[in-house]
Write a protein that holds these residues in place. Structure first.
Motif, PDB file in Angstrom:
ATOM      1  N   TYR A  93       0.802  -1.216   0.000  1.00 18.76           N
ATOM      2  CA  TYR A  93       0.000   0.000   0.000  1.00 18.76           C
ATOM      3  C   TYR A  93       0.843   1.278   0.000  1.00 18.76           C
ATOM      4  O   TYR A  93       0.297   2.372  -0.099  1.00 18.76           O
ATOM      5  CB  TYR A  93      -0.959  -0.016   1.195  1.00 18.76           C
ATOM      6  N   ALA A  94       2.156   1.117   0.091  1.00 20.08           N
ATOM      7  CA  ALA A  94       3.034   2.285  -0.001  1.00 20.08           C
ATOM      8  C   ALA A  94       3.951   2.178  -1.210  1.00 20.08           C
ATOM      9  O   ALA A  94       4.963   2.863  -1.291  1.00 20.08           O
ATOM     10  CB  ALA A  94       3.869   2.422   1.284  1.00 20.08           C
ATOM     11  N   PRO A 158      -2.719   1.502  -4.093  1.00 20.09           N
ATOM     12  CA  PRO A 158      -2.711   2.771  -4.820  1.00 20.09           C
ATOM     13  C   PRO A 158      -2.148   2.607  -6.227  1.00 20.09           C
ATOM     14  O   PRO A 158      -1.344   1.703  -6.485  1.00 20.09           O
ATOM     15  CB  PRO A 158      -1.807   3.654  -3.968  1.00 20.09           C
ATOM     16  N   ASP A 163      -3.593   8.832  -4.367  1.00 18.57           N
ATOM     17  CA  ASP A 163      -4.402   7.801  -3.708  1.00 18.57           C
ATOM     18  C   ASP A 163      -4.042   7.638  -2.233  1.00 18.57           C
ATOM     19  O   ASP A 163      -4.848   7.122  -1.449  1.00 18.57           O
ATOM     20  CB  ASP A 163      -4.229   6.447  -4.413  1.00 18.57           C
ATOM     21  N   ILE A 164      -2.844   8.056  -1.847  1.00 18.01           N
ATOM     22  CA  ILE A 164      -2.436   7.879  -0.444  1.00 18.01           C
ATOM     23  C   ILE A 164      -2.227   9.220   0.260  1.00 18.01           C
ATOM     24  O   ILE A 164      -1.598   9.284   1.323  1.00 18.01           O
ATOM     25  CB  ILE A 164      -1.166   7.009  -0.320  1.00 18.01           C
ATOM     26  N   ASP A 166      -4.055  12.415   2.089  1.00 20.75           N
ATOM     27  CA  ASP A 166      -5.302  12.808   2.738  1.00 20.75           C
ATOM     28  C   ASP A 166      -5.614  14.263   2.378  1.00 20.75           C
ATOM     29  O   ASP A 166      -4.944  15.185   2.835  1.00 20.75           O
ATOM     30  CB  ASP A 166      -5.157  12.651   4.260  1.00 20.75           C
TER      31      ASP A 166
END
Length: 322
Positions: A93-94, A158, A163-164, A166
């Motif tokens: 996710y990163a 992502p 997408d990551i 905020d």
């Protein structure tokens, strides 16, 4: 990891590497050949011990960042691009940050060469060009990374930097000013048309696509003669990526005198065997997912085996993907 090694061995063949570029990047057109490729050092310009890499490592995996999986300098006429391939088995996710660090590192390598040349020959440069080591007409070559995702679960990670990030309560105007960065995730199991590939990439990807369906897989190997005469490194890739332990262990039983492997016979024998232990023959997706989740919760191997009704070897294999 074993899977990384098998992919690297497989794509050490520049004909396949060029085929992947043509298929994924050029719509299947034969734009480059193996002779247009030159292998490059996979270490980024920042170096393993730099503060930048250590920071990205902590933000992504929490471990020392790994170097790129594969990298080639690819000639396009008088120009060239740097094209990398990254293997991904589970969703990271990163990954945007890691991939961005790789690409920036390659751009920095190019900029460093420009700065070095300018220091040697600085005649006619403006103050800014000399001070920052970059001419007004200096240009960098494209850096492109293909992320080959072979995991059984759909990619839900992502696909770009935004997408990551905020953006809660951030004005739209400022959001539009926030730089984005897109990555190229290729979900092998979702590829709809593998005819874009002219090498055995097509057969390897097809095998992985149908890994969960023994009937479709049997139909696949029955219809394509390639699987009776499969390259050994291609066999190793599909055997590892479908986690068919029997295929890995029994490879020598299906090796031919010319060094190739009869995958078709291996699959037929595997299905005919019936898996007397009562487990599904390929990827036991449900069990794998359960084991994966329990490992993430730091449960003991003994408890995992008891709950998931699987072997310690299976648990250890799943743990390699964490």
């Amino acid at each position: 990891m074993v899977h990384d090694i098998t992919w690297k061995d497989y794509f050490s063949d520049n004909e396949r590497y060029a085929d992947l570029i043509n298929g994924l990047g050029c719509g299947g057109r034969k734009v480059v050949t193996k002779d247009d490729l030159q292998e490059l050092d996979t270490q980024t310009a920042f170096g393993r011990g730099s503060k930048f890499v250590r920071k990205i490592s902590r933000m992504t995996t929490g471990r020392k960042i790994k170097i790129r999986d594969m990298l080639r300098k690819v000639a396009f006429g008088v120009n060239f691009a740097i094209i990398g391939i990254e293997n991904q088995e589970v969703t990271d996710y990163a990954i945007v940050l890691r991939n961005m660090a790789y690409d920036v590192g390659e751009y920095e390598k190019q900029a460093a060469l420009i700065r070095k040349e300018i220091r040697r020959n600085h005649r006619g440069l403006s103050n800014g060009e000399y001070l920052y080591g970059f001419r007004k007409d200096s240009r960098l070559h494209p850096v492109i990374t293909f992320i080959l995702y072979s995991g059984p679960e759909p990619w839900d990670g992502p696909e770009k930097l935004h997408d990551i990030i905020d953006f809660t309560d951030i004005p739209d105007e400022l959001r539009g000013m926030t730089s984005d960065y897109k990555i190229n995730v290729i979900e092998i199991r979702k590829l709809k048309d593998t005819s874009i590939f002219k090498t055995d990439i097509r057969q390897v990807f097809d095998f992985i696509r149908y890994a969960d369906d023994k009937n479709r897989l049997k139909e696949l190997v029955d219809k394509d003669e390639y699987y009776t005469n499969m390259e050994e490194d291609a066999y190793d890739v599909v055997a590892n990526y479908t986690n068919a332990e029997e295929l890995i262990a029994a490879k020598e039983n299906y090796e031919r005198e010319d060094g190739k492997v009869d995958m078709c016979k291996a699959i037929k024998d595997l299905i005919a065997d019936g898996r007397a232990e009562g487990r599904s023959w390929g990827l036991d997706e449900k069990t794998r997912t359960i084991v994966h989740n329990m490992l993430k919760r730091n449960m003991s191997i003994q408890d995992i085996c008891a709950i998931a009704e699987c072997s310690e070897e299976f648990v250890k294999e799943v743990s390699k993907t964490l």
